[in-house]
Design a protein around this motif. Structure first.
Motif, PDB file in Angstrom:
ATOM      1  N   ALA A  33       0.836  -1.205   0.000  1.00  0.00           N
ATOM      2  CA  ALA A  33       0.000   0.000   0.000  1.00  0.00           C
ATOM      3  C   ALA A  33       0.867   1.251   0.000  1.00  0.00           C
ATOM      4  O   ALA A  33       1.911   1.298   0.654  1.00  0.00           O
ATOM      5  CB  ALA A  33      -0.928   0.023   1.208  1.00  0.00           C
ATOM      6  N   ILE A  44       0.289   5.219   0.880  1.00  0.00           N
ATOM      7  CA  ILE A  44      -0.697   6.036   1.582  1.00  0.00           C
ATOM      8  C   ILE A  44      -0.253   7.487   1.575  1.00  0.00           C
ATOM      9  O   ILE A  44       0.874   7.803   1.946  1.00  0.00           O
ATOM     10  CB  ILE A  44      -0.885   5.531   3.028  1.00  0.00           C
ATOM     11  CG1 ILE A  44      -1.335   4.066   2.985  1.00  0.00           C
ATOM     12  CG2 ILE A  44      -1.886   6.397   3.776  1.00  0.00           C
ATOM     13  CD1 ILE A  44      -1.127   3.321   4.252  1.00  0.00           C
ATOM     14  N   THR A  72      -2.120  -1.101  -3.455  1.00  0.00           N
ATOM     15  CA  THR A  72      -3.243  -0.272  -3.027  1.00  0.00           C
ATOM     16  C   THR A  72      -2.774   1.160  -2.847  1.00  0.00           C
ATOM     17  O   THR A  72      -1.738   1.401  -2.234  1.00  0.00           O
ATOM     18  CB  THR A  72      -3.826  -0.798  -1.697  1.00  0.00           C
ATOM     19  OG1 THR A  72      -4.336  -2.105  -1.919  1.00  0.00           O
ATOM     20  CG2 THR A  72      -4.924   0.100  -1.167  1.00  0.00           C
ATOM     21  N   TYR A  73      -3.535   2.106  -3.384  1.00  0.00           N
ATOM     22  CA  TYR A  73      -3.258   3.538  -3.198  1.00  0.00           C
ATOM     23  C   TYR A  73      -4.397   4.093  -2.368  1.00  0.00           C
ATOM     24  O   TYR A  73      -5.568   3.949  -2.717  1.00  0.00           O
ATOM     25  CB  TYR A  73      -3.184   4.247  -4.552  1.00  0.00           C
ATOM     26  CG  TYR A  73      -2.807   5.709  -4.463  1.00  0.00           C
ATOM     27  CD1 TYR A  73      -1.467   6.088  -4.409  1.00  0.00           C
ATOM     28  CD2 TYR A  73      -3.777   6.707  -4.431  1.00  0.00           C
ATOM     29  CE1 TYR A  73      -1.108   7.417  -4.326  1.00  0.00           C
ATOM     30  CE2 TYR A  73      -3.423   8.038  -4.342  1.00  0.00           C
ATOM     31  CZ  TYR A  73      -2.090   8.396  -4.297  1.00  0.00           C
ATOM     32  OH  TYR A  73      -1.735   9.713  -4.218  1.00  0.00           O
ATOM     33  N   HIS A  74      -4.058   4.716  -1.251  1.00  0.00           N
ATOM     34  CA  HIS A  74      -5.090   5.196  -0.330  1.00  0.00           C
ATOM     35  C   HIS A  74      -4.758   6.602   0.147  1.00  0.00           C
ATOM     36  O   HIS A  74      -3.600   6.898   0.449  1.00  0.00           O
ATOM     37  CB  HIS A  74      -5.201   4.248   0.875  1.00  0.00           C
ATOM     38  CG  HIS A  74      -6.321   4.565   1.790  1.00  0.00           C
ATOM     39  ND1 HIS A  74      -7.633   4.242   1.501  1.00  0.00           N
ATOM     40  CD2 HIS A  74      -6.344   5.188   2.988  1.00  0.00           C
ATOM     41  CE1 HIS A  74      -8.406   4.652   2.486  1.00  0.00           C
ATOM     42  NE2 HIS A  74      -7.649   5.224   3.402  1.00  0.00           N
ATOM     43  N   LEU A  78      -9.072   1.434   5.096  1.00  0.00           N
ATOM     44  CA  LEU A  78      -7.820   0.938   4.520  1.00  0.00           C
ATOM     45  C   LEU A  78      -7.678  -0.577   4.633  1.00  0.00           C
ATOM     46  O   LEU A  78      -7.395  -1.253   3.638  1.00  0.00           O
ATOM     47  CB  LEU A  78      -6.620   1.632   5.172  1.00  0.00           C
ATOM     48  CG  LEU A  78      -5.247   1.144   4.712  1.00  0.00           C
ATOM     49  CD1 LEU A  78      -5.060   1.376   3.216  1.00  0.00           C
ATOM     50  CD2 LEU A  78      -4.142   1.835   5.500  1.00  0.00           C
ATOM     51  N   LYS A  93      -9.479  -2.742   2.118  1.00  0.00           N
ATOM     52  CA  LYS A  93      -8.847  -2.677   0.793  1.00  0.00           C
ATOM     53  C   LYS A  93      -7.651  -3.623   0.723  1.00  0.00           C
ATOM     54  O   LYS A  93      -7.441  -4.303  -0.273  1.00  0.00           O
ATOM     55  CB  LYS A  93      -8.334  -1.256   0.499  1.00  0.00           C
ATOM     56  CG  LYS A  93      -9.341  -0.275   0.028  1.00  0.00           C
ATOM     57  CD  LYS A  93      -8.595   1.014  -0.315  1.00  0.00           C
ATOM     58  CE  LYS A  93      -9.485   2.110  -0.777  1.00  0.00           C
ATOM     59  NZ  LYS A  93      -8.717   3.350  -1.068  1.00  0.00           N
ATOM     60  N   LEU A  94      -6.862  -3.642   1.792  1.00  0.00           N
ATOM     61  CA  LEU A  94      -5.668  -4.490   1.809  1.00  0.00           C
ATOM     62  C   LEU A  94      -6.031  -5.964   1.827  1.00  0.00           C
ATOM     63  O   LEU A  94      -5.353  -6.779   1.212  1.00  0.00           O
ATOM     64  CB  LEU A  94      -4.781  -4.143   3.001  1.00  0.00           C
ATOM     65  CG  LEU A  94      -4.195  -2.735   2.999  1.00  0.00           C
ATOM     66  CD1 LEU A  94      -3.355  -2.509   4.241  1.00  0.00           C
ATOM     67  CD2 LEU A  94      -3.387  -2.482   1.746  1.00  0.00           C
TER      68      LEU A  94
END
Length: 192
Positions: free
Chosen positions: A121, A123, A152-154, A172, A175-176
């Motif tokens: 990810a 972030i 993942t882009y958060h 978050l 999503k992960l």
């Protein structure tokens, strides 16, 4: 023919070019070509600058980023993730040619990795100072690069800072969980 070559040579010499002086053009001096410094010369220039500069340490994270960092560390312990801050994309993504040069100097506020240190990810913390003219463009590049790599882009907005733990738990981590099993790690040194 010999006479023409002789006339051109004399003209060239009289214009100043034959003596290494820049020729005159409409009253302006045309500067001679200066080759770029060699790698060794550039290194020496950088060392000279570093020796004479007055460097001062500065805080790595602002207050909002610090709160997010602490919340990420807390959530990561239970999920066997690692948290890194201010990570250069060139250290966590690989690409060929122009694609690498587009991301190499960009940074992400936080990178979560799995226990084997593969990024899972990226972030970003959007605080009050995040709305300059180029931030949207930079962030779009980061987002597309992350998506392309299966990361993942958060984004965490400043308005969520007071409910940081809840935000991470509800937004978050789910999503992960969805992408955790779909991430493919390089299987050989050639892919690293």
């Amino acid at each position: 023919m010999i006479r023409a070559v002789l006339i051109i040579s004399v003209s060239f010499f009289l214009s100043g070019c034959g003596e290494g002086y820049p020729p005159q053009s409409n009253g302006r001096v045309v500067q001679p070509y200066t080759p770029p410094p060699t790698p060794k010369e550039r290194y020496q220039q950088h060392v000279a600058i570093a020796r004479s500069a007055r460097y001062r340490k500065k805080r790595l994270l602002n207050k909002g980023e610090e709160r997010l960092f602490r919340a990420l560390v807390k959530a990561s312990k239970a999920n066997d993730y690692r948290v890194f801050s201010q990570v250069s994309l060139g250290e966590i993504l690989n690409a060929d040619g122009d694609a690498f040069s587009v991301i190499n100097s960009k940074r992400v506020d936080f990178c979560l990795t799995d226990k084997n240190f593969y990024p899972i990810a990226m972030i970003e913390y959007y605080g009050s100072g995040h709305d300059d003219e180029t931030s949207k463009e930079r962030d779009e590049v980061k987002k597309k690069a992350a998506e392309n790599a299966g990361i993942t882009y958060h984004v965490v907005y400043e308005r969520n800072i007071s409910i940081m733990d809840q935000h991470i738990r509800e937004k978050l981590l789910p999503k992960l969980a969805l992408t955790r099993n779909s991430n493919r790690h390089p299987s050989s040194a050639a892919e690293l």
